[in-house]
Design a protein around this motif. Structure first.
Motif, PDB file in Angstrom:
ATOM      1  N   GLN B   2       0.829  -1.201   0.000  1.00  0.00           N
ATOM      2  CA  GLN B   2       0.000   0.000   0.000  1.00  0.00           C
ATOM      3  C   GLN B   2       0.866   1.255   0.000  1.00  0.00           C
ATOM      4  O   GLN B   2       1.954   1.289   0.573  1.00  0.00           O
ATOM      5  CB  GLN B   2      -0.922   0.010   1.221  1.00  0.00           C
ATOM      6  CG  GLN B   2      -0.192   0.173   2.538  1.00  0.00           C
ATOM      7  CD  GLN B   2      -1.120   0.337   3.723  1.00  0.00           C
ATOM      8  OE1 GLN B   2      -1.313  -0.593   4.479  1.00  0.00           O
ATOM      9  NE2 GLN B   2      -1.693   1.517   3.862  1.00  0.00           N
ATOM     10  N   PRO B   3       0.391   2.319  -0.633  1.00  0.00           N
ATOM     11  CA  PRO B   3       1.120   3.590  -0.574  1.00  0.00           C
ATOM     12  C   PRO B   3       1.039   4.169   0.836  1.00  0.00           C
ATOM     13  O   PRO B   3       0.134   3.844   1.603  1.00  0.00           O
ATOM     14  CB  PRO B   3       0.370   4.471  -1.578  1.00  0.00           C
ATOM     15  CG  PRO B   3      -0.981   3.879  -1.702  1.00  0.00           C
ATOM     16  CD  PRO B   3      -0.826   2.407  -1.449  1.00  0.00           C
ATOM     17  N   VAL B   4       1.998   5.025   1.139  1.00  0.00           N
ATOM     18  CA  VAL B   4       2.062   5.648   2.456  1.00  0.00           C
ATOM     19  C   VAL B   4       1.639   7.099   2.342  1.00  0.00           C
ATOM     20  O   VAL B   4       2.181   7.845   1.512  1.00  0.00           O
ATOM     21  CB  VAL B   4       3.502   5.573   3.025  1.00  0.00           C
ATOM     22  CG1 VAL B   4       3.579   6.306   4.362  1.00  0.00           C
ATOM     23  CG2 VAL B   4       3.915   4.120   3.198  1.00  0.00           C
ATOM     24  N   GLN B   5       0.663   7.491   3.142  1.00  0.00           N
ATOM     25  CA  GLN B   5       0.196   8.867   3.143  1.00  0.00           C
ATOM     26  C   GLN B   5       0.718   9.602   4.366  1.00  0.00           C
ATOM     27  O   GLN B   5       0.831   9.044   5.443  1.00  0.00           O
ATOM     28  CB  GLN B   5      -1.339   8.912   3.159  1.00  0.00           C
ATOM     29  CG  GLN B   5      -1.973   8.560   1.848  1.00  0.00           C
ATOM     30  CD  GLN B   5      -3.488   8.745   1.882  1.00  0.00           C
ATOM     31  OE1 GLN B   5      -4.235   7.812   1.601  1.00  0.00           O
ATOM     32  NE2 GLN B   5      -3.944   9.946   2.199  1.00  0.00           N
ATOM     33  N   SER B   6       0.994  10.890   4.160  1.00  0.00           N
ATOM     34  CA  SER B   6       1.385  11.734   5.276  1.00  0.00           C
ATOM     35  C   SER B   6       0.879  13.151   5.033  1.00  0.00           C
ATOM     36  O   SER B   6       0.789  13.586   3.873  1.00  0.00           O
ATOM     37  CB  SER B   6       2.912  11.747   5.446  1.00  0.00           C
ATOM     38  OG  SER B   6       3.533  12.292   4.293  1.00  0.00           O
ATOM     39  N   PRO B   7       0.502  13.876   6.082  1.00  0.00           N
ATOM     40  CA  PRO B   7       0.408  13.391   7.459  1.00  0.00           C
ATOM     41  C   PRO B   7      -0.816  12.500   7.643  1.00  0.00           C
ATOM     42  O   PRO B   7      -1.619  12.356   6.721  1.00  0.00           O
ATOM     43  CB  PRO B   7       0.266  14.696   8.250  1.00  0.00           C
ATOM     44  CG  PRO B   7      -0.479  15.602   7.322  1.00  0.00           C
ATOM     45  CD  PRO B   7       0.023  15.267   5.946  1.00  0.00           C
ATOM     46  N   GLN B   8      -0.954  11.927   8.812  1.00  0.00           N
ATOM     47  CA  GLN B   8      -2.132  11.105   9.097  1.00  0.00           C
ATOM     48  C   GLN B   8      -3.344  11.977   9.355  1.00  0.00           C
ATOM     49  O   GLN B   8      -4.474  11.570   9.090  1.00  0.00           O
ATOM     50  CB  GLN B   8      -1.875  10.208  10.293  1.00  0.00           C
ATOM     51  CG  GLN B   8      -0.905   9.067  10.011  1.00  0.00           C
ATOM     52  CD  GLN B   8      -0.804   8.109  11.179  1.00  0.00           C
ATOM     53  OE1 GLN B   8      -0.750   8.544  12.339  1.00  0.00           O
ATOM     54  NE2 GLN B   8      -0.782   6.820  10.894  1.00  0.00           N
ATOM     55  N   ALA B   9      -3.089  13.158   9.908  1.00  0.00           N
ATOM     56  CA  ALA B   9      -4.194  14.074  10.214  1.00  0.00           C
ATOM     57  C   ALA B   9      -3.689  15.505  10.163  1.00  0.00           C
ATOM     58  O   ALA B   9      -2.507  15.765  10.418  1.00  0.00           O
ATOM     59  CB  ALA B   9      -4.786  13.760  11.587  1.00  0.00           C
ATOM     60  N   VAL B  10      -4.587  16.412   9.823  1.00  0.00           N
ATOM     61  CA  VAL B  10      -4.232  17.827   9.815  1.00  0.00           C
ATOM     62  C   VAL B  10      -5.462  18.641  10.193  1.00  0.00           C
ATOM     63  O   VAL B  10      -6.584  18.329   9.782  1.00  0.00           O
ATOM     64  CB  VAL B  10      -3.664  18.245   8.440  1.00  0.00           C
ATOM     65  CG1 VAL B  10      -4.678  18.008   7.334  1.00  0.00           C
ATOM     66  CG2 VAL B  10      -3.215  19.681   8.445  1.00  0.00           C
ATOM     67  N   ILE B  11      -5.238  19.672  10.992  1.00  0.00           N
ATOM     68  CA  ILE B  11      -6.312  20.591  11.391  1.00  0.00           C
ATOM     69  C   ILE B  11      -5.979  21.959  10.813  1.00  0.00           C
ATOM     70  O   ILE B  11      -4.853  22.450  10.978  1.00  0.00           O
ATOM     71  CB  ILE B  11      -6.454  20.678  12.925  1.00  0.00           C
ATOM     72  CG1 ILE B  11      -6.797  19.296  13.485  1.00  0.00           C
ATOM     73  CG2 ILE B  11      -7.534  21.691  13.310  1.00  0.00           C
ATOM     74  CD1 ILE B  11      -6.832  19.252  15.010  1.00  0.00           C
ATOM     75  N   LEU B  12      -6.929  22.533  10.126  1.00  0.00           N
ATOM     76  CA  LEU B  12      -6.731  23.824   9.467  1.00  0.00           C
ATOM     77  C   LEU B  12      -7.787  24.816   9.908  1.00  0.00           C
ATOM     78  O   LEU B  12      -8.905  24.424  10.290  1.00  0.00           O
ATOM     79  CB  LEU B  12      -6.882  23.673   7.940  1.00  0.00           C
ATOM     80  CG  LEU B  12      -6.005  22.702   7.206  1.00  0.00           C
ATOM     81  CD1 LEU B  12      -6.558  22.485   5.808  1.00  0.00           C
ATOM     82  CD2 LEU B  12      -4.600  23.245   7.130  1.00  0.00           C
ATOM     83  N   ARG B  13      -7.464  26.084   9.788  1.00  0.00           N
ATOM     84  CA  ARG B  13      -8.470  27.131   9.880  1.00  0.00           C
ATOM     85  C   ARG B  13      -8.938  27.418   8.459  1.00  0.00           C
ATOM     86  O   ARG B  13      -8.170  27.304   7.491  1.00  0.00           O
ATOM     87  CB  ARG B  13      -7.870  28.399  10.491  1.00  0.00           C
ATOM     88  CG  ARG B  13      -7.519  28.269  11.947  1.00  0.00           C
ATOM     89  CD  ARG B  13      -8.774  28.286  12.795  1.00  0.00           C
ATOM     90  NE  ARG B  13      -8.457  28.132  14.217  1.00  0.00           N
ATOM     91  CZ  ARG B  13      -9.364  27.880  15.147  1.00  0.00           C
ATOM     92  NH1 ARG B  13     -10.645  27.784  14.837  1.00  0.00           N
ATOM     93  NH2 ARG B  13      -9.000  27.751  16.411  1.00  0.00           N
TER      94      ARG B  13
END
Lengths: 116, 110
Positions: B2-13
């Motif tokens: 499987q491909p690797v995604q980054s980041p796992q999570a992000v919080i934005l305004r």
């Protein structure tokens, strides 16, 4: 155009029972895929039909899983007997072209299976 | 693989930008991007084929570097509607199936 529909949307069964999931692809789509997403992890490939033929079933976990596609239309995925680790969301997707590298997948809303 | 995604999570305004990366250890022929909102079906965003093209969907764009076997998804001037989990799906030359990454959860706050 109607989208991919899956039934049921939720299923809660006990370990050892049998469950059958159904998928109706977009009309005219020869390619039908089953995927599964276990809590918070990747969407994992299970198998691929082209019309009524299984093109690739390398992702099927074991022989407790049986998929069919009658007459190249709707598909069913049966789990018998269900185990706890089978819990997850089962997605069906269809596409109109043979090669998925250049063809968008149209997903259904999924069936959330919980095995207790 | 499987491909690797980054980041796992992000919080934005709202209005901020973000980049989601997708890397594979295998030679790629194409990369797909999908977004899934909670309890809904993953929705197709775009496909990138070999050739390093960049595509756009509203203010969401993506690039594909087949030499590095990487793709990046750019969320520009993010909107509340951009919240969801983004998945990249990769296909090799055989192209019979997509292999998806683990997903990146994006939350856009007002």
């Amino acid at each position: 155009e109607a989208g991919v529909t899956q039934f049921p949307s939720h299923s809660v069964i006990e370990k050892g029972q049998t469950v059958t999931l159904r998928c109706d692809p977009i009309s005219g789509h020869d390619n039908l895929y089953w995927y599964r997403r276990v809590m918070g992890k990747e969407i994992k490939f299970l198998l691929h039909f082209v019309k009524e033929s299984k093109q690739d079933e390398s992702g099927m976990p074991n022989n407790r899983f049986l998929a069919e596609r009658t007459g190249g239309t709707y598909s069913t995925l049966k789990v018998q007997p269900a185990e706890l680790e089978d819990s997850g969301v089962y997605f069906c997707a269809s596409s109109g072209l043979v090669r998925s590298y250049n063809s968008p997948l149209h997903f259904g809303n999924g069936t959330r299976l919980t095995v207790t | 693989q499987q491909p690797v995604q980054s980041p796992q999570a992000v919080i934005l305004r709202e209005g901020e930008d973000a980049v989601i990366n997708c890397s594979s250890s295998k030679a790629l022929y194409s990369v797909h991007w999908y977004r899934q909102k909670h309890g809904e079906a993953p929705v197709f965003l775009m496909i990138l084929l070999k050739g390093g093209e960049q595509k756009g969907h509203d203010k969401i764009s993506a690039s594909f570097n087949e030499k590095k076997q990487q793709s990046s998804l750019y969320l520009t001037a993010s909107q509340l509607s951009y919240s969801g989990t983004y998945f990249c799906g990769t296909a090799g030359a055989a192209g019979n199936k997509l292999t998806f990454g683990g997903g990146t959860r994006v939350l856009v706050k007002p």
